[in-house]
Design an enzyme around this catalytic site. Sequence first.
Site, mmCIF file in Angstrom:
data_model
loop_
_atom_site.group_PDB
_atom_site.id
_atom_site.type_symbol
_atom_site.label_atom_id
_atom_site.label_comp_id
_atom_site.label_asym_id
_atom_site.label_seq_id
_atom_site.Cartn_x
_atom_site.Cartn_y
_atom_site.Cartn_z
ATOM 1 N N CYS A 223 -4.118 -6.670 -9.243
ATOM 2 C CA CYS A 223 -3.770 -6.362 -10.632
ATOM 3 C C CYS A 223 -3.415 -7.625 -11.398
ATOM 4 O O CYS A 223 -3.405 -7.616 -12.633
ATOM 5 C CB CYS A 223 -2.626 -5.361 -10.686
ATOM 6 S SG CYS A 223 -1.202 -5.818 -9.675
ATOM 7 N N GLU B 277 1.433 1.369 -13.886
ATOM 8 C CA GLU B 277 0.903 0.012 -13.987
ATOM 9 C C GLU B 277 -0.606 0.123 -14.021
ATOM 10 O O GLU B 277 -1.207 0.707 -13.107
ATOM 11 C CB GLU B 277 1.351 -0.841 -12.805
ATOM 12 C CG GLU B 277 0.827 -2.256 -12.856
ATOM 13 C CD GLU B 277 0.659 -2.867 -11.492
ATOM 14 O OE1 GLU B 277 -0.427 -3.426 -11.228
ATOM 15 O OE2 GLU B 277 1.595 -2.768 -10.679
ATOM 16 N N GLY C 182 -3.960 6.155 -15.327
ATOM 17 C CA GLY C 182 -2.561 6.111 -15.731
ATOM 18 C C GLY C 182 -2.326 6.803 -17.055
ATOM 19 O O GLY C 182 -1.334 7.520 -17.236
#
Length: 529
Positions: A302, A265, A246
């Site tokens: 997550c 995320e 990310g």
Amino acid sequence: MELHGKNIIANREVESLGKKFPAFAPAQGKHIEPQFEEATSEEVDRALQAAEQAFHAYRQLPAERRAEFLDAIAEEIVALGDELIVRANLETALPKDRLTGERGRTVGQLKLFAEVVREGSWVEARIDLAQPDRKPLPKADIRRMLIPIGPVAVFGASNFPLAFSVAGGDTASALAAGCPVVVKAHPAHPGTSEMVARAIGLAAEKTNMPAGIFSMLHGVGHKAGTELVKHPLTKAVGFTGSLRGGRALFDAAAQRPEPIPVYAEMGSTNPVFILPGALRERGDALAEGLKNSVTMGVGQFCTNPGLAIAVGDENLPGFVNKLGNLIADAPPGTMLYPGILQAYEQGVKQLSELSGVHKVQSNHTAELDRTEARPALFTTDAETFRQHHQLSEEVFGPSTVVVRCNSREELEAIAGNLEGHLTATIHGTEEDLAEFKSLVSILENKVGRLLFNGFPTGVEVCPSMQHGGPYPATTDSRSTSVGTAAISRFARPVSYQNFPQSALPVELQNLNQRKLWRLVDNHFTQEAC
């Protein structure tokens, strides 16, 4: 459905000159057919050129047309039947029941966004009527609303092959906002991705959408994804995955001549704070619940609780012993692909080698040729935790770290030094909350979602859900990737000053034909103005 392994651009299968790669069945430890073609630079450009061309037509469609498209995608995914579940199970080793539930979530969020588009108030229409007689200067007529931002690049996530992948929340919210989508399929489930992409294509044909409204590209390395982000026609990015991945996309987007938002995320250990009253009243139940949450889906969520912090009174040793026994008895599970298992094993090894850290791992033997991981528990004290930053970092998989504190002040100091996370959980009684009253305030600044007497695994798709948090949990703590508020990531505000009614978007016209909730002269109303 016979898979062809090709990239799909503007609803057409594209012959590629790129390299090919096989899919992999982790539970079987072997490659499976067919071969999939990696997208070339030319194909990235073609997909975005088609998206840009489609954007101008798609954004002008009536809301009902966009809603019909989203509903049609949901219907076509359902029409894939058990074949989709079988392929996803083969490529990910996720249980078929779990995948069936995930398909339901995927279909449900598509239909939810269709409702959002039909209702229409998401555009946040604001109207300040003209006051030509105002002194000393007249006031202009000013009207503001959100409009779609443009073509969006979406990256599929490995751990949710349906709900955070080709037709997942990023795609659904971008299409709902009026943006074309180019998906970079995750190489860990390319066949599943192709099946869903073809379902989207059928839905686009049946609802007469512009051809470039959706494309899907394959790729194993970083090349295609980086090119998607750097392409001048890409206007926003949706990503779910690792911190390293990310951040790389975020940095690439920031270095463009025209920087664009990257809604990534990333890593989160989702700390759980266990207060004395909870330990006293239900220590064994807490150990059982934490073990179940840590090992659910082989820890590949997550929101997996990778950190638990408690005050070390006389009830803590019993809780730790119970949790250790449960982890020792927990069977291994197949992870999504070999690379994710290797990263997990490396993380477990690093924590095991830290001085002052005690490890308990599953007593069962893992079969590495079936990509299996053994659950692990680490216990330490607050001082050791402060000395070793690795203990606060995510180890993606079925493991957690329990930290013993000597006092409320020590526990709240740890909370205050945490980085950003998606969630934080407090287990306690009302009396605990009164005694630890500063903890909630501290955690509000650290996470996007606070839970009381629950566990963070499991994210409800609803308007009030916040699935995001301060960095490094996400790159933008103001956004969510789950729930209807996700649509606002892919829109931007525009004001219209002194426009005639005939030239205004229908959402801003006086008549309010769609009966939207609008802020008119600082008052919310559905009435005409």
